[in-house]
Each structure stands twice: as structure tokens, then as C-alpha cells.
Design a protein around this motif. Structure first.
Motif, short mmCIF file in Angstrom:
data_model
loop_
_atom_site.label_atom_id
_atom_site.label_comp_id
_atom_site.label_asym_id
_atom_site.label_seq_id
_atom_site.Cartn_x
_atom_site.Cartn_y
_atom_site.Cartn_z
N MET A 38 32.84 16.61 16.89
CA MET A 38 32.78 15.91 18.17
C MET A 38 32.58 16.91 19.32
SD MET A 38 35.69 12.91 17.84
CE MET A 38 35.17 12.13 19.37
N LEU A 39 33.20 18.07 19.21
CA LEU A 39 33.00 19.10 20.23
C LEU A 39 31.55 19.56 20.27
CD1 LEU A 39 36.24 21.27 20.02
CD2 LEU A 39 35.17 20.44 22.14
N LEU A 40 30.91 19.67 19.11
CA LEU A 40 29.49 20.01 19.09
C LEU A 40 28.68 18.93 19.81
CD1 LEU A 40 29.02 21.32 15.43
CD2 LEU A 40 29.12 22.67 17.53
N ALA A 75 26.32 19.31 23.15
CA ALA A 75 24.94 18.81 23.20
C ALA A 75 24.74 17.88 24.39
CB ALA A 75 24.60 18.09 21.89
N ILE A 76 25.67 16.95 24.58
CA ILE A 76 25.56 16.03 25.72
C ILE A 76 25.63 16.79 27.03
CG2 ILE A 76 26.62 14.05 26.87
CD1 ILE A 76 27.71 13.22 24.10
N ALA A 109 35.16 25.46 26.60
CA ALA A 109 34.85 24.54 25.50
C ALA A 109 34.73 25.30 24.18
CB ALA A 109 33.56 23.79 25.80
N LEU A 110 34.08 26.46 24.21
CA LEU A 110 33.89 27.23 22.98
C LEU A 110 35.20 27.84 22.49
CD1 LEU A 110 30.46 28.94 23.73
CD2 LEU A 110 30.92 27.06 22.14
N GLN A 151 21.48 25.27 22.84
CA GLN A 151 22.85 25.43 23.32
C GLN A 151 23.85 24.98 22.25
OE1 GLN A 151 24.02 24.31 27.44
NE2 GLN A 151 25.39 22.82 26.48
N THR A 152 23.57 23.87 21.59
CA THR A 152 24.50 23.35 20.58
C THR A 152 24.55 24.24 19.35
OG1 THR A 152 23.97 21.12 21.37
CG2 THR A 152 25.11 21.30 19.25
N PHE A 153 23.38 24.73 18.93
CA PHE A 153 23.37 25.54 17.72
C PHE A 153 24.03 26.89 17.94
CE2 PHE A 153 21.73 27.59 13.92
CZ PHE A 153 21.81 26.55 12.99
N ALA A 154 24.14 27.33 19.19
CA ALA A 154 24.92 28.54 19.46
C ALA A 154 26.36 28.34 19.02
CB ALA A 154 24.85 28.89 20.95
#
Length: 364
Positions: free
Chosen positions: A38-40, A44-45, A184-185, A344-347
């Protein structure tokens, strides 16, 4: 006639309170892995809201009542009139009407709604697991701290958004954007590491072996470089530096841009100068990829690694190749929304794989 054996007990329920059985470990770790997924989605959003200019469309922060979207035409008109008071509307979206405003509003509303949904997904099962005695007291406290940090992340998000309401601004401040992304990360990494530790509580390698210590040291170095690369990527996004120098590997015909050091003091270039910001992101990404290559070269030739460590190293190699290719693609296509959001998400995905490598190589 042999006596009947009693039915096997449900170990997840008959174990002493606060003692995690194998069944409860799988259940709790699966729940935490779902939270990380969900954090991923949240990351993404967030990328979509940033790239579409949607983040400033909701100009108030209502942690509870904000879960309800506008339900009447009058409420839509009120929110649109409020948005028309900030510079972003006049400089970027003037004349796009109520229908255009609704499109960017829904992107930001979904971003905030997803954050609230994640909070409930963390809190409600946590209460249930705690009351049932399926997790230790220390783990319950740690997970409750994660819940508090999630609420703090929402406050940081509003702190970021509020910087875009200034009279001379059409976007949020890059420093606040990086702060929001970093928080977030950090939360993502903490939850993911906790899930790994619950699912695999015992190391599978020989931590005393010198060759394994070398692999672990290289992996920590690669992780540090990856974190710096992500921070540099945040400043690249915040300053919109990705929309310039859309060629690779040269930047306007030069390996190092000619105006790299145009600002004084020099360190200011790393955060404000778009040429320097993008070059630093490229350089750090390349160093990260090379260091990961060294991790693979040494790690896959090292004896004594467990199956999980070997598989995680192979997965890391593929992940870093995909992320590097996504970065180049995003740059050459001049940062379309889909590519920027995926990059950004795949990072975060790459960071998760790196943490899996570190966890599989950890000491007892």
C-alpha cells in the motif's frame, strides 16, 4: 482398541500470550507486507499528483472530515473558487473550468484517502493482534510507533502542500518535497524490515566468515548510495530539473554541464541549480549501479550464502537494471506522467530489494 488421539491444537491460539508461533509469524508478516504494498501505491499516487499539478487543489487539511468528498455542486464551486485564489491556477490552469478542477482534485483526494486507509489498515489489525496476544509487547509498541509516524507523515504532507500557497509560488518547495518523500521511505523501510524479521527470525548465513562480511560491507555501501540517489531524485523532481538536458549520457553535448557551478556558495548548486541537480542524480545513480554490480560479482562467487541471500542478490541485479533503464527512459521522453510515477515508485521497490539483501546477510 487403541485410544483416540486428541485433535491437533491450533498453535496460533494455544501458544502463551505474547509468544509468536510460526502461524502467527506468517499472518503478521503477510499483513505488514500488504502495508508495504500500500505504501508503494501511495508513492505512485504521490508521483501522479506531483506531475499533474494536483497537489495544491485541496487547500485545507481536515484529517477526519476530509474523507468525505464534495457532495453538492455548491461545494464544488466553493472549493474551485478557493483554488482560483492561488498563483498556480492563474499561471498554469487558468480557464480550465470546474471540470478540469475536478480532475486534479480527485487525484489529490485519492492520495489523501489512501493515506487514511493505510492508517486504518495498520491500526485495526494491530489492536486485534494485541488483544489476542498473538504478538509480543515489544512488537506491539513498535507497530504503534509506526502508526504515530504515519500520522506525522500526513502532517509533513500538509506542511509540504502549504508551501505552494505562497504568492510567488506555483509548486511546493523542493526541500519540503524531499522531506515528505524521505519520511515515507523511512516508514516503508522500517515496516518492511520488521516484516522480514518476523517472517525470517533466524539468519541463514555464517556471519563470522570474512568473505560474507565483505559482501555485507559492499551491500551497505550500495544502500547508502541508493539513499543519496533517491534524495537527489527528489530534488530533481522538486526543481523540475528532469525537463532539461533530455539526452543521455551527455548533457547539452557535455559530460559535465558547463553551468554546474554557477551559484555561490558552491553547495547551493546541489539543491537549486537544475543542471547540477540533474547531473548529481545521474552520477549517483551510475555509482549505485556500479556498486551493486560489485555486490553481485563478489556475492555470487562467495560460498556459504544461503538460498535466500543468493536469490535476493539475483533479484537486486535485475531491479537495479530496470530502475536505471526507467530513469533514462523518463529523461529521454521528457518526464511523461506515467514514466515519472513508475520511476519514483520503482525506486522504493529497489530499496526494498536492497533491504532484503541486507536482511539475508545480517548477523545473528
Amino acid at each position: 482398541m487403541p485410544a483416540q488421539q486428541p485433535p491437533p491444537a491450533n498453535t496460533a491460539r494455544t501458544a502463551p500470550r505474547g509468544v509468536m508461533t510460526e502461524a502467527s509469524r506468517r499472518l503478521v508478516s503477510g499483513w505488514l507486507f500488504a502495508l508495504c504494498f500500500m505504501l508503494l501505491g501511495m508513492i505512485a499516487i504521490g508521483g501522479v499528483t506531483r506531475l499533474t499539478g494536483s497537489g495544491l487543489s485541496i487547500m485545507d487539511w481536515q484529517p477526519v472530515s476530509g474523507i468525505i468528498p464534495p457532495l453538492s455542486h455548491a461545494e464544488w464551486e466553493r472549493l474551485f473558487a478557493l483554488y482560483q485564489t492561488i498563483p498556480q491556477y492563474h499561471l498554469q490552469h487558468e480557464g480550465f473550468g470546474l471540470e478540469g478542477f475536478q480532475k486534479i482534485f480527485w487525484a489529490e483526494w485519492i492520495h489523501r484517502f489512501w493515506g487514511r486507509l493505510m492508517g486504518l489498515t495498520l491500526l485495526l489489525p494491530l489492536l486485534w493482534f494485541t488483544l489476542r496476544g498473538m504478538i509480543t509487547r515489544a512488537l506491539a509498541v513498535r507497530l504503534f510507533v509506526f502508526f504515530i509516524l504515519g500520522g506525522l507523515q500526513g502532517a509533513i504532507g500538509w506542511f509540504m502542500v502549504a508551501s505552494g500557497f505562497r504568492p510567488d509560488s506555483t509548486a511546493v518547495e523542493p526541500v519540503r518535497l524531499v522531506l515528505h518523500l524521505s519520511a515515507a521511505l523511512i516508514l516503508y523501510a522500517a515496516i518492511l524490515w520488521t516484516a522480514f524479521s518476523i517472517r525470517w527470525p533466524t539468519p541463514e548465513t555464517t556471519p563470522q566468515a570474512p568473505h560474507i562480511r565483505a559482501v555485507r560491507g559492499l551491500a551497505y555501501c550500495a544502500t547508502s548510495l541508493l539513499c543519496l540517489t533517491i534524495l537527489a531524485g527528489g530534488f530533481t523532481a522538486g526543481t523540475h530539473a528532469g525537463f532539461l538536458f533530455n539526452s543521455f549520457p551527455l548533457m547539452d553535448g557535455h559530460l559535465i554541464p558547463t553551468d554546474y557551478a554557477q551559484l555561490s556558495p558552491f553547495w547551493l548548486n546541489w539543491f537549486v541549480n537544475k543542471a547540477a541537480v540533474q547531473f548529481d542524480h545521474r552520477l549517483l545513480a551510475t555509482l549505485t549501479a556500479l556498486t551493486v554490480g560489485a555486490v553481485l560479482l563478489v556475492g555470487l562467487r562467495t560460498r556459504g550464502l544461503g538460498i535466500r541471500a543468493q536469490n535476493s542478490l539475483i533479484l537486486l541485479g535485475w531491479a537495479v537494471l530496470i530502475q536505471y533503464a526507467l530513469g533514462v527512459t523518463t529523461l529521454l521522453l521528457v518526464v511523461p506522467v506515467w514514466a515519472g510515477a513508475v520511476h519514483q515508485t520503482f525506486a522504493a521497490v529497489l530499496l526494498g530489494v536492497m533491504l532484503l539483501v541486507l536482511h539475508s546477510l545480517r548477523r545473528a
